[in-house]
Design a protein around this motif. Structure first.
Motif, mmCIF file in Angstrom:
data_model
loop_
_atom_site.group_PDB
_atom_site.id
_atom_site.type_symbol
_atom_site.label_atom_id
_atom_site.label_comp_id
_atom_site.label_asym_id
_atom_site.label_seq_id
_atom_site.Cartn_x
_atom_site.Cartn_y
_atom_site.Cartn_z
ATOM 1 N N LEU A 106 0.815 -1.064 0.057
ATOM 2 C CA LEU A 106 -0.028 -0.094 -0.054
ATOM 3 C C LEU A 106 0.929 1.469 -0.090
ATOM 4 O O LEU A 106 0.470 2.272 -0.612
ATOM 5 C CB LEU A 106 -0.847 -0.064 1.206
ATOM 6 C CG LEU A 106 -1.977 -1.129 1.063
ATOM 7 C CD1 LEU A 106 -2.828 -1.036 2.466
ATOM 8 C CD2 LEU A 106 -2.905 -1.058 -0.061
ATOM 9 N N GLU A 107 1.853 1.348 0.816
ATOM 10 C CA GLU A 107 2.631 2.352 0.838
ATOM 11 C C GLU A 107 3.566 2.653 -0.202
ATOM 12 O O GLU A 107 3.751 3.734 -0.794
ATOM 13 C CB GLU A 107 3.693 2.179 1.848
ATOM 14 C CG GLU A 107 2.977 2.309 3.415
ATOM 15 C CD GLU A 107 4.116 1.899 4.463
ATOM 16 O OE1 GLU A 107 5.215 1.820 4.054
ATOM 17 O OE2 GLU A 107 3.956 1.768 5.580
ATOM 18 N N ALA A 108 3.945 1.425 -1.133
ATOM 19 C CA ALA A 108 4.589 1.708 -2.516
ATOM 20 C C ALA A 108 3.712 2.101 -3.498
ATOM 21 O O ALA A 108 4.079 2.724 -4.413
ATOM 22 C CB ALA A 108 5.157 0.493 -2.733
ATOM 23 N N SER A 109 2.425 1.737 -3.532
ATOM 24 C CA SER A 109 1.541 2.243 -4.602
ATOM 25 C C SER A 109 0.506 3.205 -4.333
ATOM 26 O O SER A 109 0.167 4.014 -5.263
ATOM 27 C CB SER A 109 0.474 0.849 -4.724
ATOM 28 O OG SER A 109 -0.167 0.497 -3.771
ATOM 29 N N GLY A 110 0.154 3.536 -2.984
ATOM 30 C CA GLY A 110 -0.497 4.607 -2.887
ATOM 31 C C GLY A 110 -2.072 4.020 -2.970
ATOM 32 O O GLY A 110 -3.015 4.973 -3.074
ATOM 33 N N VAL A 111 -2.150 2.734 -2.759
ATOM 34 C CA VAL A 111 -3.560 2.403 -3.006
ATOM 35 C C VAL A 111 -4.622 2.813 -1.612
ATOM 36 O O VAL A 111 -3.971 2.867 -0.619
ATOM 37 C CB VAL A 111 -3.716 0.927 -3.101
ATOM 38 C CG1 VAL A 111 -5.145 0.393 -3.009
ATOM 39 C CG2 VAL A 111 -2.742 0.565 -4.333
ATOM 40 N N ARG A 112 -5.698 3.353 -2.065
ATOM 41 C CA ARG A 112 -6.731 3.685 -1.051
ATOM 42 C C ARG A 112 -7.991 2.770 -0.909
ATOM 43 O O ARG A 112 -8.289 2.347 -0.055
ATOM 44 C CB ARG A 112 -6.955 5.260 -1.142
ATOM 45 C CG ARG A 112 -5.718 6.341 -1.008
ATOM 46 C CD ARG A 112 -5.285 5.927 0.358
ATOM 47 N NE ARG A 112 -5.975 6.289 1.464
ATOM 48 C CZ ARG A 112 -6.254 7.385 1.993
ATOM 49 N NH1 ARG A 112 -5.477 8.556 1.383
ATOM 50 N NH2 ARG A 112 -6.998 7.688 2.893
ATOM 51 N N SER A 113 -8.408 2.569 -2.092
ATOM 52 C CA SER A 113 -9.897 1.879 -2.540
ATOM 53 C C SER A 113 -9.532 0.887 -3.337
ATOM 54 O O SER A 113 -8.716 1.054 -4.565
ATOM 55 C CB SER A 113 -10.844 2.792 -2.933
ATOM 56 O OG SER A 113 -11.318 3.784 -2.085
ATOM 57 N N ALA A 114 -9.811 -0.462 -3.106
ATOM 58 C CA ALA A 114 -9.425 -1.660 -3.801
ATOM 59 C C ALA A 114 -10.463 -2.615 -3.889
ATOM 60 O O ALA A 114 -11.213 -2.803 -2.930
ATOM 61 C CB ALA A 114 -7.971 -2.241 -3.465
#
Length: 384
Positions: A77-85
């Motif tokens: 998550l930290e590497a991609s910046g994902v918030r909603s999935a």
């Protein structure tokens, strides 16, 4: 959007992605296969998928309700910046084939319509994967069948060639001997060589007079019967047929395949031929044709080998022993089987012999000791 395909046991491998954040792509390359264990808690979306869930949806992945506690997943998550999935399983029956992941780098939950659309896409992807698998199996089976066909064609060609070789050899060898030579794969024994053999000559008494007075059709009919009755006896006693022309037959033993009792086999074959020819002659005598049967047998060294040309060949023996057997045959009266002294000595325990003394034979400067085979000693079988 990302796609994980299931690799070895409990491991996912990142497949090609579209519009993926560079940080996520770098993380996935460094991370490699992701080992997971089934879990229905909030430890890992992949773990929950592996445990049986078909859809895992997070409105705000890094925090909030249902926050993910897996340290490895938090690194992603930290590497991609994902918030909603959303994670949608690719399943065929109970088998998990992979996972489709669609994510946003902002907090914006997926609607029910979007989730249904993604599930439909996943179902179509499973069908495509299954079709690809079946197509791959079909190609593999096609290749296997083609390889089997090539092997079968080669084997058939070998068998046809083998049958052809057996057929050629059976022109002058007993069938069992021809098959033995082919099975060994060596026809060198048919090349010119020298060996001690036993030679049998036999023909009919009165045949020339018969052909002069009988109709050609009658002569052919008699020869068919004669050859049909005597020919199989050559194979039965495992002799080598060198000549089968008109009423004359030449057979020898102990070549090309050696045998332990060539003289005994030759005498027994000649006696069986005398018996078979006698039955035919008796029938034709009722038509007023006077015919008889005689044979000559000798033992000695000869030169043997194939003769002829590619389309037609034979196997024969040349030497004094052949001439001696032929002269003894010519000297024999109806019903007689004349043998040389060597043959007489070899079969005296199995056959009764009549000593004829020394015979003056054409082509031989000195008289030749000969005997007539009258019958087998009681208890000795005629057939091998």
């Amino acid at each position: 959007m990302a796609f994980f395909e299931l690799g070895m046991v409990s491991a996912f491998i990142l497949a090609p992605c579209t519009a993926t954040a560079p940080g996520y792509r770098d993380w996935a390359q460094q991370r490699g296969p992701i080992p997971v264990r089934p879990s229905r808690d909030n430890a890992s979306p992949l773990g929950r998928i592996l445990a049986g869930e078909r859809v895992v949806h997070f409105a705000d992945a890094p925090g909030g309700e249902g926050s993910i506690t897996s340290s490895g997943f938090r690194d992603m998550l930290e590497a991609s910046g994902v918030r909603s999935a959303i994670w949608v399983a690719l399943r065929k029956d109970d088998a998990l084939l992979g996972v489709i992941i669609v994510y946003r780098q902002e907090v914006r939950p997926f609607t029910d319509k979007q989730i249904a659309l993604l599930q439909n896409f996943a179902a179509q992807a499973v069908i495509a994967m299954e079709n690809a698998r079946l197509l791959g199996e079909l190609h593999q089976r096609t290749d296997e069948v083609a390889e089997l066909n090539r092997g079968l064609e080669a084997r058939v060609a070998e068998q046809v060639d083998e049958l052809g070789r057996v057929g050629r050899l059976k022109r002058f060898l007993a069938p069992q001997l021809a098959e033995l030579i082919v099975s060994q794969g060596d026809e060198k024994i048919l090349e010119s060589h020298r060996r001690e053999i036993v030679v049998v000559f036999c023909d009919l008494r009165g045949y020339t007079a018969f052909t002069e007075t009988a109709e050609p059709e009658e002569v052919l009919e008699f020869l068919r019967e004669y050859h049909g009755a005597l020919g199989p006896l050559v194979s039965q006693f495992e002799g080598t047929l060198a000549q089968f022309s008109g009423d004359g037959i030449m057979v020898f033993f102990n070549d090309p395949v050696p045998c332990a009792d060539p003289a005994e086999r030759a005498v027994k074959m000649a006696m069986a031929m005398r018996e078979a020819a006698g039955r035919l002659i008796a029938d034709w005598r009722r038509h007023s044709y006077e015919l008889g049967f005689g044979a000559g047998i000798a033992q000695g060294f000869a030169t043997l080998g194939q003769i002829g040309f590619s389309e037609r060949s034979g196997y024969t023996a040349i030497g004094t022993v052949c001439n001696l057997a032929a002269r003894l045959c010519a000297e024999a009266k109806d019903g007689q089987i004349l043998v040389s002294s060597r043959i007489a000595g070899a079969v005296e325990t199995v056959a009764r012999l009549e000593d004829l003394g020394n015979l003056e034979l054409k082509g031989f400067r000195r008289p030749v000791a000969a005997s007539n085979v009258t019958e087998l000693i009681c208890g000795t079988p005629v057939h091998t």
